[in-house]
Design an enzyme around this catalytic site. Sequence first.
Site, PDB file in Angstrom:
ATOM      1  N   CYS A 108       0.685  -1.034   0.109  1.00 42.08           N
ATOM      2  CA  CYS A 108       0.499   0.151   0.360  1.00 42.08           C
ATOM      3  C   CYS A 108       0.669   1.601   0.035  1.00 42.08           C
ATOM      4  CB  CYS A 108      -0.879   0.165   1.479  1.00 42.08           C
ATOM      5  SG  CYS A 108      -2.049  -1.603   1.612  1.00 42.08           S
ATOM      6  N   HIS A 242      -4.076   6.592   3.177  1.00 45.35           N
ATOM      7  CA  HIS A 242      -3.494   5.912   2.326  1.00 45.35           C
ATOM      8  C   HIS A 242      -5.460   5.412   2.789  1.00 45.35           C
ATOM      9  CE1 HIS A 242      -4.787   1.582   0.872  1.00 45.35           C
ATOM     10  NE2 HIS A 242      -3.449   1.186   1.698  1.00 45.35           N
ATOM     11  N   ASN A 272     -10.550  -0.381   0.118  1.00 52.08           N
ATOM     12  CA  ASN A 272      -9.028  -0.346  -0.441  1.00 52.08           C
ATOM     13  C   ASN A 272      -8.127  -0.573  -1.787  1.00 52.08           C
ATOM     14  OD1 ASN A 272      -6.003  -0.492   0.068  1.00 52.08           O
ATOM     15  ND2 ASN A 272      -6.414  -1.575   2.265  1.00 52.08           N
TER      16      ASN A 272
HETATM   17  N1  COA Z   1     -18.584  -9.806   8.034  1.00 47.46           N
HETATM   18  C1  COA Z   1     -19.860  -9.425   8.646  1.00 47.46           C
HETATM   19  N2  COA Z   1     -19.227 -10.596   9.789  1.00 47.46           N
HETATM   20  C2  COA Z   1     -17.602 -10.178   9.870  1.00 47.46           C
HETATM   21  C3  COA Z   1     -17.143 -10.060   8.739  1.00 47.46           C
HETATM   22  C4  COA Z   1     -17.669  -9.453   7.810  1.00 47.46           C
HETATM   23  N3  COA Z   1     -17.191  -8.983   6.311  1.00 47.46           N
HETATM   24  N4  COA Z   1     -15.797  -9.816   8.473  1.00 47.46           N
HETATM   25  C5  COA Z   1     -15.420 -10.187   9.505  1.00 47.46           C
HETATM   26  N5  COA Z   1     -16.260 -10.491  10.794  1.00 47.46           N
HETATM   27  C6  COA Z   1     -16.780 -11.016  12.348  1.00 47.46           C
HETATM   28  C7  COA Z   1     -15.479 -12.517  12.365  1.00 47.46           C
HETATM   29  O1  COA Z   1     -16.292 -13.925  11.361  1.00 47.46           O
HETATM   30  C8  COA Z   1     -16.068 -12.656  13.867  1.00 47.46           C
HETATM   31  O2  COA Z   1     -16.970 -12.785  14.003  1.00 47.46           O
HETATM   32  P1  COA Z   1     -16.976 -14.332  15.430  1.00 47.46           P
HETATM   33  O3  COA Z   1     -16.781 -13.275  16.725  1.00 47.46           O
HETATM   34  O4  COA Z   1     -18.273 -14.410  15.400  1.00 47.46           O
HETATM   35  O5  COA Z   1     -15.718 -14.999  14.808  1.00 47.46           O
HETATM   36  C9  COA Z   1     -16.130 -11.351  13.890  1.00 47.46           C
HETATM   37  O6  COA Z   1     -16.684 -10.516  12.862  1.00 47.46           O
HETATM   38  C10 COA Z   1     -15.070 -10.023  14.429  1.00 47.46           C
HETATM   39  O7  COA Z   1     -14.277  -9.717  13.775  1.00 47.46           O
HETATM   40  P2  COA Z   1     -12.922  -9.748  13.820  1.00 47.46           P
HETATM   41  O8  COA Z   1     -11.965  -9.738  12.535  1.00 47.46           O
HETATM   42  O9  COA Z   1     -12.670  -9.672  15.006  1.00 47.46           O
HETATM   43  O10 COA Z   1     -13.511  -8.323  12.876  1.00 47.46           O
HETATM   44  P3  COA Z   1     -12.571  -6.660  13.730  1.00 47.46           P
HETATM   45  O11 COA Z   1     -13.711  -6.047  14.619  1.00 47.46           O
HETATM   46  O12 COA Z   1     -11.492  -6.394  14.234  1.00 47.46           O
HETATM   47  O13 COA Z   1     -13.007  -5.777  12.244  1.00 47.46           O
HETATM   48  C11 COA Z   1     -11.561  -5.282  10.377  1.00 47.46           C
HETATM   49  C12 COA Z   1     -11.660  -6.140  10.917  1.00 47.46           C
HETATM   50  C13 COA Z   1     -10.883  -6.738   9.318  1.00 47.46           C
HETATM   51  C14 COA Z   1     -12.607  -4.410   9.733  1.00 47.46           C
HETATM   52  C15 COA Z   1     -10.811  -4.558  11.187  1.00 47.46           C
HETATM   53  O14 COA Z   1      -9.709  -5.762  11.669  1.00 47.46           O
HETATM   54  C16 COA Z   1      -9.817  -3.963  11.001  1.00 47.46           C
HETATM   55  O15 COA Z   1     -10.363  -2.678   9.554  1.00 47.46           O
HETATM   56  N6  COA Z   1      -8.674  -3.802  10.186  1.00 47.46           N
HETATM   57  C17 COA Z   1      -7.645  -3.358   8.995  1.00 47.46           C
HETATM   58  C18 COA Z   1      -7.775  -4.315   8.065  1.00 47.46           C
HETATM   59  C19 COA Z   1      -7.426  -2.460   7.255  1.00 47.46           C
HETATM   60  O16 COA Z   1      -7.601  -2.050   6.674  1.00 47.46           O
HETATM   61  N7  COA Z   1      -6.233  -4.114   6.208  1.00 47.46           N
HETATM   62  C20 COA Z   1      -5.437  -3.009   5.381  1.00 47.46           C
HETATM   63  C21 COA Z   1      -4.309  -2.440   6.290  1.00 47.46           C
HETATM   64  S1  COA Z   1      -3.247  -1.560   3.846  1.00 47.46           S
END
Ligand code: COA
Length: 315
Positions: A108, A242, A272
């Site tokens: 990125c 970003h 993204n």
């Molecule tokens: N729809 C519904 N539920 C979802 C889901 C989706 N698209 N994606 C994940 N879940 C669920 C998971 O399965 C999990 O369920 P569980 O508790 O029953 O196991 C729950 O939501 C929480 O998952 P988690 O991964 O802990 O969620 P989070 O609050 O960390 O949010 C992101 C996930 C990816 C949105 C967040 O971690 C994030 O924004 N991270 C940065 C990612 C990023 O921008 N990366 C690129 C950088 S270059």
Amino acid sequence: MKIIGTGSALPKKVVTNDMISEFLDTSDAWIFPRTGIRSRHVISDEKLEDLGAEAAEKAIENSGLVKSDIDYFICSNVVSEYITPGLSCVISEKLGLTCPCIDVNCACPGFIYAMDIAENRYLAGKARNILIVCAEEPTRMSSWEDRSTCVLFGDGAGAAVFSEGNNLKGIRLNSNPAPDKIYQYRKLVDTPFIKKEEQDVPLQMKGRDVFKFAVTASNRDILALLEENNLTKNDVSYYMIHQANARIIDAIRDYLEEPESKFPTNISDHGNSSSASCPILLDECNRKGMFKSGDILVFSAFGAGLLSAAAIIEW
Ligand code: COA
């Protein structure tokens, strides 16, 4: 150097959160509040190199130069259908460029890493007009059965032409190697000698760790770079962050205690798009006429590696 032209190109297919929820256990009600994403452009029948070439053509036209003026070309790309040659060669052929060209794979923050190479090439007296194209198709990296990753990404290309000037005020590059936080494996061709296990693994991400890294690295990079350049937050016109996740951008903004008006975003209808995200945002703002001469733009990006980078550009 100085930015004298910008361009971008997007796939025509727009995929909304509701469309994804038709085949995956997810919903707009989950995705939008956590990411700020409502829809994304997704490659269907386009070739990534065509999007890259289109963005480049627009940037060169916007710069007032002609293609033969370009004397160095850097392409930022994580994956394309080509393993070799580099995407820069494939795009060069489409543009009719014969200047030296290289690929960078810095995920990125690739646009800022490419800027750093451009600036050094320019300062060494080896190039005057440098084209940077960031062309990315991250929707081909995640599994579309993995709701935790596929909803986050969108495809596209952004480009900028850099030329003579003293407007690139500073760049800061940072590496915190942690390949287990975001990665994708692909299995290579077998040989009679291979004795190790290899597998194809779609994009894997430790979302929460990446979130924390993004916010911490971006704040640190921005503040350190401003200080190194004897600038303060008051001097900044826009933060070009970003576009990974609206909550990451909000957290950076809260930490910097800067107003929302200084943070242009397009995450809601792009998702993204990896290194293409900053130059696509730059081109959209430029074409809206948002920037005036003398404006200070602070770029900040972070991603797989883990890598981060920031740059200060006077418009
Ligand atoms: N729809 C519904 N539920 C979802 C889901 C989706 N698209 N994606 C994940 N879940 C669920 C998971 O399965 C999990 O369920 P569980 O508790 O029953 O196991 C729950 O939501 C929480 O998952 P988690 O991964 O802990 O969620 P989070 O609050 O960390 O949010 C992101 C996930 C990816 C949105 C967040 O971690 C994030 O924004 N991270 C940065 C990612 C990023 O921008 N990366 C690129 C950088 S270059």
